[in-house]
Design an enzyme around this catalytic site. Structure first.
Site, PDB file in Angstrom:
ATOM      1  N   ASP A 161       0.889  -1.233   0.048  1.00  0.00           N
ATOM      2  CA  ASP A 161      -0.053  -0.012  -0.027  1.00  0.00           C
ATOM      3  C   ASP A 161       0.896   1.126   0.008  1.00  0.00           C
ATOM      4  O   ASP A 161       1.814   1.585   0.853  1.00  0.00           O
ATOM      5  CB  ASP A 161      -1.029   0.190   1.245  1.00  0.00           C
ATOM      6  CG  ASP A 161      -1.916   1.145   0.999  1.00  0.00           C
ATOM      7  OD1 ASP A 161      -1.744   1.998   0.332  1.00  0.00           O
ATOM      8  OD2 ASP A 161      -2.962   0.998   1.785  1.00  0.00           O
ATOM      9  N   ASN A 169      -1.119  12.982  -5.479  1.00  0.00           N
ATOM     10  CA  ASN A 169      -2.105  13.216  -6.505  1.00  0.00           C
ATOM     11  C   ASN A 169      -2.289  14.611  -6.415  1.00  0.00           C
ATOM     12  O   ASN A 169      -2.473  15.509  -7.560  1.00  0.00           O
ATOM     13  CB  ASN A 169      -3.182  12.380  -6.583  1.00  0.00           C
ATOM     14  CG  ASN A 169      -3.030  10.976  -7.402  1.00  0.00           C
ATOM     15  OD1 ASN A 169      -2.318  11.067  -8.239  1.00  0.00           O
ATOM     16  ND2 ASN A 169      -3.665  10.145  -6.922  1.00  0.00           N
ATOM     17  N   ASP A 178       0.119   8.435 -11.643  1.00  0.00           N
ATOM     18  CA  ASP A 178       0.266   7.377 -12.523  1.00  0.00           C
ATOM     19  C   ASP A 178       1.580   7.153 -12.788  1.00  0.00           C
ATOM     20  O   ASP A 178       1.676   6.077 -12.936  1.00  0.00           O
ATOM     21  CB  ASP A 178      -0.390   7.942 -14.036  1.00  0.00           C
ATOM     22  CG  ASP A 178      -2.025   8.063 -13.912  1.00  0.00           C
ATOM     23  OD1 ASP A 178      -2.596   7.643 -12.918  1.00  0.00           O
ATOM     24  OD2 ASP A 178      -2.434   8.654 -14.764  1.00  0.00           O
ATOM     25  N   ASP A 204      -4.236   2.305  -4.985  1.00  0.00           N
ATOM     26  CA  ASP A 204      -2.785   2.309  -4.683  1.00  0.00           C
ATOM     27  C   ASP A 204      -2.267   1.065  -3.997  1.00  0.00           C
ATOM     28  O   ASP A 204      -1.305   1.171  -3.283  1.00  0.00           O
ATOM     29  CB  ASP A 204      -2.470   3.559  -3.631  1.00  0.00           C
ATOM     30  CG  ASP A 204      -3.192   3.593  -2.561  1.00  0.00           C
ATOM     31  OD1 ASP A 204      -4.229   2.711  -2.489  1.00  0.00           O
ATOM     32  OD2 ASP A 204      -2.941   4.504  -1.458  1.00  0.00           O
TER      33      ASP A 204
END
Length: 289
Positions: A161, A169, A178, A204
């Site tokens: 994780d 982001n 990305d 994620d």
């Protein structure tokens, strides 16, 4: 993805199935053999009749009327032979046309099956990272867990994780996020064995299925993952991850195994936060002194 499936399904309704096409080709083949067999039987028979009629003359002077009838019969049989030959050619032409049509159907069916297989594979792949998705994981564990139990070898799930991925982001934009996911995927692929299967489990979250691997081997695997960062528009973006593993227990289901791996990740995250809090407190204490 859905438009590929719809096109394949619509085309499958128009194109006959493989078994139906094969049956039609078998029927055409049988008709072709019967046609050749009939030709082989008819032509010698007609030729024999013509020869018999030609030689069937009374002794002595040949009666003109009888000779005329013989010629008429011979010409009639010759006409029958010609008609039969024309009909044979016609049937051969029709059989070739049917073969060509069925071959086209066979080709279209093959294309449809390839497209269906591509659609099926694409539906089980994550389009961003190229690794398997949750659907692929479910399908894979359906066969891998029974195989592990049957052959009595360990099966371990290792879940990852990314830490503070939402912050990456928010601060740098989704293209940067990305890029982080792609780089993390590349690092995981390099660290895993060729027999291991990597899955993008969520936004994620990643999960690696490790056949014939025990929990004791996990630290060595994690040590192969290098320092993680990406360069985005001249900025270096570091990132880190939490990890947790679970080894299959007798009688355990896929969902139970995944839940234990997820719980292990949560515990790793909590331990990291405690360590960071302790380190920050120690720094503050030193500063106060």
């Amino acid at each position: 993805m859905s438009w590929i499936k719809k096109d394949v399904q619509a085309a499958e309704k128009e194109v006959p199935g493989m078994e139906e096409i094969q049956e039609r080709l078998n029927q055409i083949e049988r008709k072709d053999w019967w046609l050749w067999l009939l030709s082989i039987l008819m032509l010698p028979l007609l030729a024999t009749l013509v020869l018999v009629l030609t030689m069937a003359q009374p002794p002595g002077a040949v009666d003109q009327m009888f000779q005329f009838q013989i010629k008429q019969n011979a010409w009639g049989l010759l006409g029958i032979i010609l008609i039969f030959c024309v009909y044979t050619i016609y049937l051969q032409t029709m059989l070739k046309r049917l073969r060509r049509q069925e071959a086209e159907h066979l080709f279209e069916r093959s294309k449809l099956e390839i497209q269906a297989e591509v659609a099926r594979q694409l539906a089980m792949l994550d389009p961003l990272t190229g690794v398997g998705n949750r659907r692929f994981l479910d399908h894979y564990l359906e066969t891998e867990i029974p195989r592990s139990m049957r052959h009595n070898y360990p099966l371990t799930l290792l879940m990852f994780d990314l830490n503070d991925f939402k912050k990456i982001n928010d601060q740098n934009g989704h293209p940067a996020g990305d890029l982080v996911l792609k780089e993390f995927t590349s690092q995981l692929k390099s660290a895993l064995r060729s027999s291991d299967v990597l899955i993008r489990f969520g936004g994620d979250e990643f999960l690696a299925v490790l056949p014939d691997c025990t929990g004791e081997e996990i630290p060595g695997l994690l040590s192969r993952i290098k320092a993680l960062s990406v360069d985005y528009h001249g900025r270096r973006i570091p990132f880190s991850f939490a990890a947790g593993s679970a080894t299959l227990q007798p009688g355990e289901t896929a969902s139970q195994l995944i839940a234990r791996a997820d719980q292990a990740v949560y515990e790793d995250k909590r331990a990291r936060k405690r360590a960071q809090s302790s380190a920050a407190a120690a720094v503050a204490s030193c500063g106060a002194e």
